[in-house]
Design a protein around this motif. Structure first.
Motif: not given
Length: 331
Positions: A104-114, A121-128
């Protein structure tokens, strides 16, 4: 590794002029290779190749604050690598279902805390957005915090899910905030408040009436990036027609700037632009129907400590510097 070379060696003993190995039996004498001038060439050589980590297209790479590891993300998995080990990685997120028809969704981006090497954190195609803590579990399929903006049922349309997909997520330099970009807006989230964004900036709201045609020409699937300035007080993201937008977080005001060849001349000042959507039309305004959707600014970067930005516009790379003194203008 990137290097420049303006000389090339000639006179190899074991190779011919085309680089092919000679038959050793034909070599009757030795010669000393010499360097001869040639046109300046830029060479790129990989120092290390990290293999066997992903089945799908990699959308993100983020180096950890520990200086020893980094993560890479594709549509369904996030892996963590050690910088010194190139042939294996550790899977920290896997959202691939047993049956791909249930996806139902895919991972769109991810990044480590500085600052905190255990948080990412990672984001998804569902806006979460999902904030994960590697101290809680080796496999971070269960997030620590979920950031999601409630949808207004009254504004739901065929395009709602597409335009809500998060194309990029960036931690602020302080680590307190998250900056995200979806198709029409840029949003700032406080990692201590998961009920919704604390700031929302309209990047090109005037395109909402054009979603049908943008869907037909696939522009609605464009992945725009977003960045912070060094003090986290200004954010920047791209748009169409070689435009990019900057927003001051304190005042909420935004400015539209244009990356074009004339602005790349020394001491040239960046031009502010405005897209005409109604009301009084000013000279230089660009109508919505006149926007060139083939000229899109998807990628950009902001210097970590100075007001220097890099903008990738189609096949051009622009670097602009803030005015430092009367003799040094934005260029």
């Amino acid at each position: 590794m990137v290097s420049e070379r303006d000389k090339r060696p000639e006179g190899y003993n074991l190779k011919d002029e085309e680089g092919r190995l000679k038959d050793i039996s034909t070599i009757t004498s030795l010669q000393v290779p010499v360097l001869k001038p040639t046109d300046l060439m830029v060479e790129v050589r990989p120092r290390r190749v990290f293999a066997n980590g992903h089945t799908y297209h990699v959308n993100s790479i983020s180096v950890n604050s520990d200086g020893e590891t980094y993560l890479s993300a594709d549509d369904l998995r996030i892996n963590m690598w050690h910088l010194g080990i190139t042939d294996r990685s550790f899977n920290i997120v896997d959202i691939k279902p047993a049956n791909m028809e249930d996806l139902t969704e895919v991972i769109t981006a991810a990044e480590f805390h500085p600052h905190h090497c255990h948080l990412f954190v990672y984001s998804s195609s569902k806006g979460t957005l999902r904030l994960c803590d590697m101290r809680a579990s080796a496999l971070c399929d269960k997030h620590t915090k979920l950031f999601e903006e409630p949808e207004d049922p009254g504004n739901r349309s065929f395009f709602s899910e597409i335009i809500s997909s998060v194309s990029d997520v960036k931690f602020s330099h302080s680590g307190r905030y998250l900056l995200t970009r979806d198709y029409l807006t840029a949003k700032v989230w406080d990692i201590n408040m998961d009920k919704g964004p604390v700031e929302t900036f309209q990047v090109h709201e005037y395109l909402r009436s054009k979603l049908c045609s943008l869907y037909e020409n696939d522009c609605i699937f464009d992945k725009f990036e977003c960045v912070w300035n060094s003090s986290d007080s200004v954010i920047m993201t791209g748009a169409y027609n070689s435009f990019f937008r900057m927003f001051d977080r304190e005042t909420g005001r935004g400015v539209t700037l244009e990356a074009w060849r004339e602005s790349s001349k020394p001491r040239a000042v960046l031009r502010t632009r405005r897209v005409y959507t109604g009301g009084k039309r000013r000279r230089g305004d660009v109508g919505v129907d006149s926007l060139d959707f083939t000229k899109k600014i998807l990628h950009m970067a902001w210097h970590p400590s100075e007001n220097i930005i890099a903008i990738a516009a189609t096949n051009n790379l622009y670097i602009f510097q803030d005015r430092v003194n009367p003799e040094t203008q934005a260029q």
